[in-house]
Motif scaffolding. Structure first.
Motif, PDB file in Angstrom:
ATOM      1  N   LEU A  92     -14.317  10.563 -19.531  1.00 28.31           N
ATOM      2  CA  LEU A  92     -13.024  10.299 -18.904  1.00 28.31           C
ATOM      3  C   LEU A  92     -12.840  11.131 -17.642  1.00 28.31           C
ATOM      4  N   GLN A  93     -13.347  12.363 -17.646  1.00 28.96           N
ATOM      5  CA  GLN A  93     -13.245  13.189 -16.449  1.00 28.96           C
ATOM      6  C   GLN A  93     -13.954  12.531 -15.272  1.00 28.96           C
ATOM      7  N   MET A  94     -15.127  11.944 -15.518  1.00 31.28           N
ATOM      8  CA  MET A  94     -15.841  11.275 -14.437  1.00 31.28           C
ATOM      9  C   MET A  94     -15.074  10.052 -13.948  1.00 31.28           C
ATOM     10  N   ALA A  95     -14.423   9.335 -14.868  1.00 35.27           N
ATOM     11  CA  ALA A  95     -13.628   8.175 -14.457  1.00 35.27           C
ATOM     12  C   ALA A  95     -12.465   8.603 -13.572  1.00 35.27           C
ATOM     13  N   PHE A  96     -11.804   9.702 -13.914  1.00 28.93           N
ATOM     14  CA  PHE A  96     -10.676  10.162 -13.117  1.00 28.93           C
ATOM     15  C   PHE A  96     -11.132  10.869 -11.837  1.00 28.93           C
ATOM     16  N   ALA A  97     -12.394  11.268 -11.779  1.00 32.79           N
ATOM     17  CA  ALA A  97     -12.898  11.918 -10.561  1.00 32.79           C
ATOM     18  C   ALA A  97     -13.221  10.915  -9.465  1.00 32.79           C
ATOM     19  N   ALA A  98     -13.467   9.647  -9.822  1.00 30.39           N
ATOM     20  CA  ALA A  98     -13.828   8.638  -8.822  1.00 30.39           C
ATOM     21  C   ALA A  98     -12.733   8.446  -7.773  1.00 30.39           C
ATOM     22  N   PRO A  99     -11.474   8.218  -8.143  1.00 35.21           N
ATOM     23  CA  PRO A  99     -10.451   8.074  -7.093  1.00 35.21           C
ATOM     24  C   PRO A  99     -10.248   9.344  -6.282  1.00 35.21           C
ATOM     25  N   VAL A 100     -10.470  10.522  -6.885  1.00 37.25           N
ATOM     26  CA  VAL A 100     -10.330  11.770  -6.127  1.00 37.25           C
ATOM     27  C   VAL A 100     -11.433  11.880  -5.073  1.00 37.25           C
ATOM     28  N   LEU A 101     -12.654  11.478  -5.435  1.00 37.20           N
ATOM     29  CA  LEU A 101     -13.746  11.463  -4.456  1.00 37.20           C
ATOM     30  C   LEU A 101     -13.438  10.495  -3.314  1.00 37.20           C
ATOM     31  N   ALA A 102     -12.891   9.321  -3.674  1.00 35.03           N
ATOM     32  CA  ALA A 102     -12.510   8.367  -2.626  1.00 35.03           C
ATOM     33  C   ALA A 102     -11.430   8.947  -1.726  1.00 35.03           C
ATOM     34  N   ALA A 103     -10.491   9.680  -2.317  1.00 39.04           N
ATOM     35  CA  ALA A 103      -9.431  10.293  -1.514  1.00 39.04           C
ATOM     36  C   ALA A 103      -9.981  11.356  -0.575  1.00 39.04           C
ATOM     37  N   GLU A 104     -11.018  12.082  -1.022  1.00 43.01           N
ATOM     38  CA  GLU A 104     -11.646  13.076  -0.145  1.00 43.01           C
ATOM     39  C   GLU A 104     -12.224  12.399   1.094  1.00 43.01           C
ATOM     40  N   SER A 124      -7.206  23.143  -9.303  1.00 41.05           N
ATOM     41  CA  SER A 124      -7.905  23.421  -8.055  1.00 41.05           C
ATOM     42  C   SER A 124      -7.219  22.693  -6.902  1.00 41.05           C
ATOM     43  N   GLN A 125      -7.651  23.026  -5.680  1.00 44.02           N
ATOM     44  CA  GLN A 125      -7.103  22.378  -4.495  1.00 44.02           C
ATOM     45  C   GLN A 125      -7.705  20.990  -4.326  1.00 44.02           C
ATOM     46  N   SER A 126      -6.882  20.023  -4.028  1.00 46.37           N
ATOM     47  CA  SER A 126      -7.334  18.656  -3.782  1.00 46.37           C
ATOM     48  C   SER A 126      -6.446  18.052  -2.707  1.00 46.37           C
ATOM     49  N   PRO A 127      -6.929  17.022  -1.993  1.00 50.77           N
ATOM     50  CA  PRO A 127      -6.098  16.420  -0.943  1.00 50.77           C
ATOM     51  C   PRO A 127      -4.846  15.768  -1.522  1.00 50.77           C
ATOM     52  N   ALA A 128      -3.811  15.752  -0.704  1.00 52.49           N
ATOM     53  CA  ALA A 128      -2.551  15.162  -1.165  1.00 52.49           C
ATOM     54  C   ALA A 128      -2.728  13.703  -1.539  1.00 52.49           C
ATOM     55  N   LEU A 129      -3.606  13.008  -0.812  1.00 47.98           N
ATOM     56  CA  LEU A 129      -3.888  11.620  -1.151  1.00 47.98           C
ATOM     57  C   LEU A 129      -4.565  11.508  -2.519  1.00 47.98           C
ATOM     58  N   GLY A 130      -5.354  12.518  -2.882  1.00 49.00           N
ATOM     59  CA  GLY A 130      -5.971  12.524  -4.202  1.00 49.00           C
ATOM     60  C   GLY A 130      -4.952  12.633  -5.312  1.00 49.00           C
ATOM     61  N   GLN A 131      -3.844  13.349  -5.055  1.00 48.50           N
ATOM     62  CA  GLN A 131      -2.778  13.429  -6.048  1.00 48.50           C
ATOM     63  C   GLN A 131      -2.181  12.043  -6.311  1.00 48.50           C
TER      64      GLN A 131
END
Length: 261
Positions: A92-104, A124-131
């Motif tokens: 599940l972590q990998m599934a939720f990491a996909a949109p965060v990678l796209a946001a990066e 951790s720090q992540s882009p606002a779009l990733g949120q």
């Protein structure tokens, strides 16, 4: 059962059995993105794992704790339980990491990589779009009932991998690695429409800067990139929802292949 004996007889045996059943559940909820988020208090996770553990003790009376829980053999069995739980949560972590990678990727192309915030899930720090992508992914995941399907698979894993025989073979590890490929491919597919529009915007900005060198490229390019990125994001929302829904179901299918023979 173990070297510690409080003289409570059958109650003590059931207590250690309950604690042993909670091992796999607690590891899974610790690694899962929704249940294991840093914003969720540890007490809530322990209570949820304990409540589900009570039902599992009733549903699977054959599941027993090792005779000597503190021995090397007992520790190996406990490590196997932790491995099962962490593997299901990591999917599940990998599934939720996909949109965060796209946001990066999108944020870096739009010039908004400096707009960061603290991710409430990982801390951790992540882009606002990733949120934004994480919130949308969470809502779609819950709306599809994927969390209930995941919990059901976690319960059914006790039938497929009873305690004492929970070590994965190469075929199970291959499922984890193949889903990592799915994660990266999905991230690229999510970011592709927006990055394509941003590429066209940068090409047009570059042509204008060459045609009129007096124009300030940075003053023109950054607002144009942000505006074009926002328009592309709004236009791709229906496709984004469909992609995140497919990703949620792919994560559940991978979890099923992981724990169901």
């Amino acid at each position: 059962m173990i070297s510690l004996d409080f003289g409570l007889g059958g109650i003590e045996a059931e207590f250690w059995r309950w604690m042993f059943v909670m091992t796999r559940l607690g590891a899974a909820m610790l690694a899962a993105p929704i249940f294991g988020a840093s914003s969720v208090p540890p007490q809530v996770r322990v209570i949820a794992a304990g409540a589900l553990g009570i039902f599992l003790c009733v549903w699977f009376p054959a599941v027993q704790a090792p005779q000597d829980l503190l021995s090397v053999e007992g520790m190996v069995i406990v490590a196997g339980e932790v491995l099962i739980g962490l593997s299901m949560g990591f999917l599940l972590q990998m599934a939720f990491a996909a949109p965060v990678l796209a946001a990066e990727v999108i944020s870096g192309t739009m010039g908004m990589s400096m707009a960061t915030a603290v991710d409430p899930g990982s801390g951790s720090q992540s882009p606002a779009l990733g949120q934004y992508f994480t919130v949308v992914m969470t809502l779609i995941f819950l709306a599809l009932g994927a969390h209930l399907l995941w919990i059901r698979l976690l319960v059914e894993s006790y039938m497929t991998f009873p305690p004492g025989g929970t070590w994965f073979g190469p075929e199970r590890l291959e499922i984890l690695l193949s889903f990592a490929t799915t994660m990266f491919v999905t991230a690229v597919v999510i970011a592709l429409p927006v990055t394509f529009v941003l590429l066209l915007t940068q090409v047009v900005t570059g042509v204008l800067s060459r045609s009129a060198p007096s124009l300030n490229l940075f003053a023109l390019g950054l607002p144009a990139g942000v505006l074009a990125g926002l328009v592309a994001l709004i236009a791709s929302l229906p496709v984004l929802h469909e992609q995140l829904g497919d990703l949620s179901m792919a994560a559940i299918s991978a979890s099923e292949a992981l724990v169901i023979r």
